[in-house]
Scaffold this active site. Structure first.
Site, mmCIF file in Angstrom:
data_model
loop_
_atom_site.group_PDB
_atom_site.id
_atom_site.type_symbol
_atom_site.label_atom_id
_atom_site.label_comp_id
_atom_site.label_asym_id
_atom_site.label_seq_id
_atom_site.Cartn_x
_atom_site.Cartn_y
_atom_site.Cartn_z
ATOM 1 N N ASP A 1 45.029 28.463 44.501
ATOM 2 C CA ASP A 1 44.900 29.848 44.081
ATOM 3 C C ASP A 1 43.641 29.945 43.224
ATOM 4 O O ASP A 1 43.659 29.617 42.040
ATOM 5 C CB ASP A 1 46.153 30.285 43.315
ATOM 6 C CG ASP A 1 46.095 31.764 42.929
ATOM 7 O OD1 ASP A 1 45.033 32.393 43.157
ATOM 8 O OD2 ASP A 1 47.095 32.274 42.403
ATOM 9 N N LYS B 1 39.719 39.055 42.181
ATOM 10 C CA LYS B 1 38.843 39.169 41.010
ATOM 11 C C LYS B 1 37.359 39.208 41.419
ATOM 12 O O LYS B 1 36.940 40.199 42.001
ATOM 13 C CB LYS B 1 39.181 38.075 39.996
ATOM 14 C CG LYS B 1 40.650 38.272 39.520
ATOM 15 C CD LYS B 1 41.103 37.555 38.291
ATOM 16 C CE LYS B 1 42.473 38.105 37.896
ATOM 17 N NZ LYS B 1 43.513 37.121 37.686
ATOM 18 N N TYR C 1 50.553 31.133 37.375
ATOM 19 C CA TYR C 1 50.703 32.542 37.728
ATOM 20 C C TYR C 1 49.993 32.811 39.040
ATOM 21 O O TYR C 1 48.841 32.438 39.210
ATOM 22 C CB TYR C 1 50.119 33.445 36.632
ATOM 23 C CG TYR C 1 50.287 34.921 36.930
ATOM 24 C CD1 TYR C 1 51.553 35.496 36.964
ATOM 25 C CD2 TYR C 1 49.189 35.734 37.181
ATOM 26 C CE1 TYR C 1 51.712 36.853 37.244
ATOM 27 C CE2 TYR C 1 49.347 37.096 37.456
ATOM 28 C CZ TYR C 1 50.608 37.639 37.488
ATOM 29 O OH TYR C 1 50.769 38.980 37.754
HETATM 30 C C1 LIG Z 1 44.971 37.406 38.390
HETATM 31 C C2 LIG Z 1 45.616 36.355 39.205
HETATM 32 C C3 LIG Z 1 46.499 36.669 40.261
HETATM 33 C C4 LIG Z 1 46.946 38.081 40.526
HETATM 34 O O1 LIG Z 1 45.894 38.872 40.976
HETATM 35 P P1 LIG Z 1 46.076 40.474 40.928
HETATM 36 O O2 LIG Z 1 44.799 40.986 41.513
HETATM 37 O O3 LIG Z 1 46.286 40.812 39.499
HETATM 38 O O4 LIG Z 1 47.252 40.807 41.762
HETATM 39 C C5 LIG Z 1 46.970 35.653 41.048
HETATM 40 N N1 LIG Z 1 46.615 34.377 40.822
HETATM 41 C C6 LIG Z 1 45.786 34.034 39.828
HETATM 42 C C7 LIG Z 1 45.407 32.609 39.633
HETATM 43 C C8 LIG Z 1 45.271 34.999 38.975
HETATM 44 O O5 LIG Z 1 44.469 34.652 37.971
#
Ligand SMILES: *Cc1c(COP(=O)(O)O)cnc(C)c1O
Length: 446
Positions: A234, A263, A142
């Site tokens: 990511d 985050k 994701y």
């Molecule tokens: C949470 C998350 C996202 C998306 O971040 P948002 O701030 O919700 O847009 C993208 N990549 C990873 C790995 C995530 O855990």
């Protein structure tokens, strides 16, 4: 447990918010616990019920719900000075310097407002920098709500995982299984000179925390180098959580070309970033010609919250604390399911943990995975330990949603919405919280 006010709020929300929420994962059934306030490691809902919270905002709240005085003061001071300007500020330089100092592969950053925005920008940067269009992603991975990565299927037959995304967009994305370098090699051969980037989480945090097998990242790095593609980590979830201030790339000792953050980097306020060597990151406008911009990007309050949160983590034993409690939770849960449900698997590392209702027969547990599956080849469970997103999707995911999560909530433990989402220990959690949590797990399996 009285939950009437949450039920009534959800009833109202359903009339004015799509699905009653502003992020899909929050719509737990039959209705979510509406949050009233936080208190350390606890969340208090609209009916006054108190839970030990392992959702922790789905990742950002490294320090728990009560921000240290330094974080609060910095945010308040920036709010008083004027929330934002459309002019650069010192605090965004300071946060960039802090990140560049600690994260091995990062020399320069561009701040944005969310994880999604970070991965959108990273994909555009990789495409602009390499002059290639295709990106490889991991099946079940994701990277936020964006067109280039909401893609599922096989390498030969990618398709959008949501309506609203043209098939022609999905055709530029190649989903491969995590931990599978053979498929990746064949994809690179079939698309020689076309692949801009391989985008992966260092561990599949959005699939219950599947860890890389030995040598996986090294091989990813080699393949990207051999074929002129960028390796994009990511680290939106793992950044400043796994591997401490070096992030997961420090823990696994691999240097990606680009890293996305969000985050924790915003300390509980909305922020994200793309980082890497100046040579690549300076392709962004105005230094280069890959367009990137944002009214709120580098928002002073979010920058201040992120900077003071990371400074606090640097000056206190935050990572020792959360990792120790994470280990205690994973080994405690392993012991509990060993007896009652030995087919289930405990995943996670450091301050992340998840129990996966794996299908399949039971087997002895090796010492090497007492505190969660670590992909150690000599562990008795190695073969059964999930290696890919599909392995987790194949678990008894309904059991989590319909039975387990609500039962744990009723016992005062707030877990994430579904089988896929990781759970997080914060600096505010205590030994007693962990013991109480393990009692709740034990009671469920009795
Ligand atoms: C949470 C998350 C996202 C998306 O971040 P948002 O701030 O919700 O847009 C993208 N990549 C990873 C790995 C995530 O855990």
């Amino acid at each position: 447990m009285n939950r009437e006010r949450s039920r009534d709020l959800y009833d109202r929300a359903l009339s004015v918010l799509a699905g009653g929420v502003n992020s899909s994962v929050r719509a737990t059934q039959p209705y979510p616990a509406f949050a009233e306030r936080g208190d350390g490691a606890h969340l208090i809902d609209a009916d006054g019920n108190r839970y030990i919270d392992y959702v922790m905002g789905y990742g950002p709240l490294l320090l728990g719900h009560d921000l240290p005085e330094s974080v609060r003061a910095a945010v308040q001071s920036h709010m008083s000075a004027g929330p934002m300007y459309g002019a650069p500020t010192e605090v965004e330089v300071e946060l960039a310097e802090f990140v560049a100092r600690h994260v091995p592969s990062v020399e320069m950053l561009r701040f944005v407002n969310s994880g999604t925005e970070a991965t959108v920008s990273a994909v555009r940067l990789a495409r602009g920098y390499t002059g290639r269009d295709k990106v490889v992603v991991m099946q079940g991975g994701y990277h936020g709500a964006q067109e280039s990565t909401l893609v599922e299927g096989s390498p030969d037959a990618p398709r959008p995982s949501s309506p609203g995304i043209p098939q022609s967009f999905a055709a530029e994305t190649i989903p491969v299984p995590f931990n599978d370098t053979e498929t990746l090699e064949s994809v690179f051969e079939a698309h020689e000179g076309e692949i801009a980037a391989v985008l992966t989480e260092p561990l599949l945090g959005n699939t219950a925390s599947v860890l890389p097998v030995e040598g996986y990242h090294e091989r990813l790095r080699e393949l990207c180098d051999d074929h002129g593609a960028l390796l994009v980590f990511d680290e939106v979830m793992t950044g400043f959580r796994v591997g401490g201030l070096q992030c997961a790339q420090g823990k696994f000792d691999v240097e990606p070309d680009l890293t996305t953050f969000a985050k924790i980097i915003g300390g509980g306020l909305p922020a994200g970033a793309v980082g890497g060597p100046a040579e690549i990151v300076e392709s962004f406008t105005p230094a280069g010609d890959v367009f990137q911009s944002g009214t709120f990007s580098g928002h002073p309050m979010a920058m201040a919250a992120g900077l003071e949160t990371l400074r606090y983590a640097a000056e206190n034993d935050v990572y020792d604390h959360v990792n120790r409690l994470g280990e205690k939770l994973r080994s405690g849960i392993t012991d509990i399911v060993d007896e009652r449900a030995p087919g289930y698997t405990v995943l996670g590392t450091e301050s992340m943990f998840k129990l996966v209702f794996t299908r399949g027969g039971s087997e002895g547990v090796g010492d090497s995975c007492r505190a969660g599956c670590r992909q150690e080849p000599d562990c008795a469970r190695f073969e059964r330990c999930p290696k890919t997103g599909a392995d987790v999707a194949n678990a008894e995911t309904e059991r989590w949603d319909r039975l387990f999560r609500p039962a744990m909530r009723d016992r005062g433990v707030l877990l994430t919405a579904n089988q896929m989402e990781s759970q997080f220990v914060s600096d505010a959690h205590t030994e007693e919280d962990v013991e109480e949590t393990l009692e709740a797990y034990k009671a469920y399996f009795e």
